[in-house]
Motif scaffolding. Structure first.
Motif, short mmCIF file in Angstrom:
data_model
loop_
_atom_site.label_atom_id
_atom_site.label_comp_id
_atom_site.label_asym_id
_atom_site.label_seq_id
_atom_site.Cartn_x
_atom_site.Cartn_y
_atom_site.Cartn_z
N SER A 18 0.83 -1.20 0.00
CA SER A 18 0.00 0.00 0.00
C SER A 18 0.87 1.26 0.00
O SER A 18 0.61 2.21 -0.74
CB SER A 18 -0.89 -0.05 1.25
OG SER A 18 -1.71 1.06 1.29
N THR A 19 1.94 1.25 0.83
CA THR A 19 2.84 2.42 0.92
C THR A 19 3.56 2.65 -0.41
O THR A 19 3.65 3.79 -0.89
CB THR A 19 3.88 2.19 2.05
OG1 THR A 19 3.18 1.90 3.24
CG2 THR A 19 4.74 3.42 2.26
N CYS A 22 1.13 4.05 -2.88
CA CYS A 22 0.75 5.43 -2.50
C CYS A 22 1.87 6.41 -2.89
O CYS A 22 1.61 7.45 -3.50
CB CYS A 22 0.50 5.46 -0.99
SG CYS A 22 0.30 7.10 -0.35
N THR A 25 1.95 6.85 -6.66
CA THR A 25 0.86 7.71 -7.15
C THR A 25 1.19 9.17 -6.88
O THR A 25 0.98 10.04 -7.73
CB THR A 25 -0.46 7.33 -6.44
OG1 THR A 25 -0.65 5.94 -6.57
CG2 THR A 25 -1.64 8.06 -7.05
N ARG A 26 1.73 9.46 -5.67
CA ARG A 26 2.07 10.86 -5.33
C ARG A 26 3.17 11.39 -6.24
O ARG A 26 3.10 12.53 -6.69
CB ARG A 26 2.52 10.94 -3.86
CG ARG A 26 1.38 10.76 -2.91
CD ARG A 26 1.82 10.90 -1.49
NE ARG A 26 0.73 10.62 -0.57
CZ ARG A 26 0.82 10.74 0.73
NH1 ARG A 26 1.95 11.14 1.29
NH2 ARG A 26 -0.22 10.47 1.51
N SER A 38 -3.36 11.33 2.61
CA SER A 38 -3.80 10.74 1.34
C SER A 38 -5.15 11.34 0.95
O SER A 38 -6.00 11.57 1.80
CB SER A 38 -3.93 9.23 1.48
OG SER A 38 -2.66 8.67 1.63
N ASP A 41 -8.12 10.38 -5.59
CA ASP A 41 -7.52 10.78 -6.88
C ASP A 41 -8.49 11.62 -7.71
O ASP A 41 -8.08 12.40 -8.56
CB ASP A 41 -7.14 9.53 -7.70
CG ASP A 41 -5.97 8.79 -7.05
OD1 ASP A 41 -5.22 9.43 -6.29
OD2 ASP A 41 -5.83 7.58 -7.31
N LEU A 52 -7.83 3.79 4.42
CA LEU A 52 -6.40 3.52 4.19
C LEU A 52 -6.00 2.10 4.57
O LEU A 52 -4.87 1.68 4.31
CB LEU A 52 -5.54 4.51 5.00
CG LEU A 52 -5.74 5.99 4.65
CD1 LEU A 52 -5.05 6.87 5.66
CD2 LEU A 52 -5.21 6.27 3.25
N TYR A 76 -5.52 -1.53 -6.52
CA TYR A 76 -5.00 -1.43 -5.15
C TYR A 76 -5.29 -2.69 -4.33
O TYR A 76 -4.35 -3.34 -3.85
CB TYR A 76 -5.57 -0.19 -4.44
CG TYR A 76 -5.11 1.13 -5.03
CD1 TYR A 76 -3.83 1.62 -4.77
CD2 TYR A 76 -5.94 1.86 -5.86
CE1 TYR A 76 -3.40 2.82 -5.32
CE2 TYR A 76 -5.52 3.06 -6.41
CZ TYR A 76 -4.25 3.54 -6.14
OH TYR A 76 -3.84 4.72 -6.69
N GLU A 80 -2.48 -5.49 -3.23
CA GLU A 80 -2.25 -5.68 -1.78
C GLU A 80 -2.53 -7.12 -1.36
O GLU A 80 -1.72 -7.73 -0.67
CB GLU A 80 -3.15 -4.72 -0.98
CG GLU A 80 -2.71 -3.27 -1.07
CD GLU A 80 -3.82 -2.27 -0.76
OE1 GLU A 80 -3.56 -1.07 -0.83
OE2 GLU A 80 -4.96 -2.71 -0.47
#
Ligand SMILES: [Zn+2]
Length: 229
Positions: A18-19, A22, A25-26, A38, A41, A52, A76, A80
């Motif tokens: 997940s991290t 994330c 994406t950032r 977060s 989008d 989250l 996602y 995961e």
């Protein structure tokens, strides 16, 4: 006790996945990586804490943002849950050192897949880390290194000549072939090509350049999970 370790490994690895996704994406959206909450989008509303939670967050919001009701990508929870399960199975059935290097290899390849999906290019230094992991693991042999290096140099020549794929794709295939038995590498490439072709034909927005590493990583996860059946 083994089931508790399995469960804890699964939870830890889903948080890592997940991290990584994330941060990717950032970076792709030019947003600050550190110390930023977060956001959705689509509508940029801050995500609540329960959104989250890896895997569960997507299920609790029924696959849609509770504010703007736009669909949240299924990629996602799929990444995961599948990589979390794979990591937990690897830790459950390998000696500690081999398990750590296999899980780290998979997580770095996931980060490269996210980077390739966003930018159609990858950084060089993670490939060097993958190469080191491949060279220190127990299945390494000089004959295999010679064979993979020869195929890698030949593929660089053909890439330079015909431009059918990127150098980063050849780098990832080479380190993957060193890290895993050659059958795993071939099966992963075949699965990757099949998924890429299916995705291309089903996609409404067809681009003339496809990022191959996300498909290669998906193929590798499928082949590794299949090995545990
Ligand atoms: Zn939203």
């Amino acid at each position: 006790m083994p089931y508790i370790i399995f469960g804890i490994s699964f939870i830890y690895i889903t948080f890592f996945v997940s991290t990584i996704m994330c941060i990717s994406t950032r970076l792709a959206n030019n947003r600050p990586v550190m110390f930023a909450r977060s956001r959705c989008d689509q509508c940029a509303k801050r995500l609540r804490w329960w959104q989250l939670i890896p895997c569960l967050g997507w299920l609790l919001q029924l696959g849609r943002c509770p504010d703007c009701h736009q669909p949240v990508s299924f990629t996602y929870p799929l990444a995961e849950s599948s990589v979390g399960l794979l990591g937990a199975l690897i830790i459950h059935s390998n000696p500690f050192n081999a398990a750590v290097s296999l899980v780290v290899f998979n997580l770095i390849l996931l980060a490269l897949a996210c980077q390739d999906a966003a930018h159609l290019a990858i950084s060089t230094w993670p490939i060097v880390v993958l190469l080191v992991l491949a060279l220190i693991q127990h299945q390494f042999s000089w004959s295999k290194l010679l064979m993979v290096t020869t195929m890698y140099l030949a593929s660089l020549y053909f890439i330079h000549r015909f431009q059918f794929m990127g150098n980063g794709d050849a780098d990832c295939i080479a380190v993957l072939s060193l890290m895993f038995p050659i059958q795993v590498a071939i099966a992963s490439i075949l699965f990757a090509s099949l998924i890429a072709l299916t995705h291309f034909y089903l996609s409404h927005q067809r681009s003339n350049r496809l990022p191959f590493i996300p498909y290669l990583f998906s193929g590798l996860v499928i082949v590794q999970l299949y090995a545990f059946i």
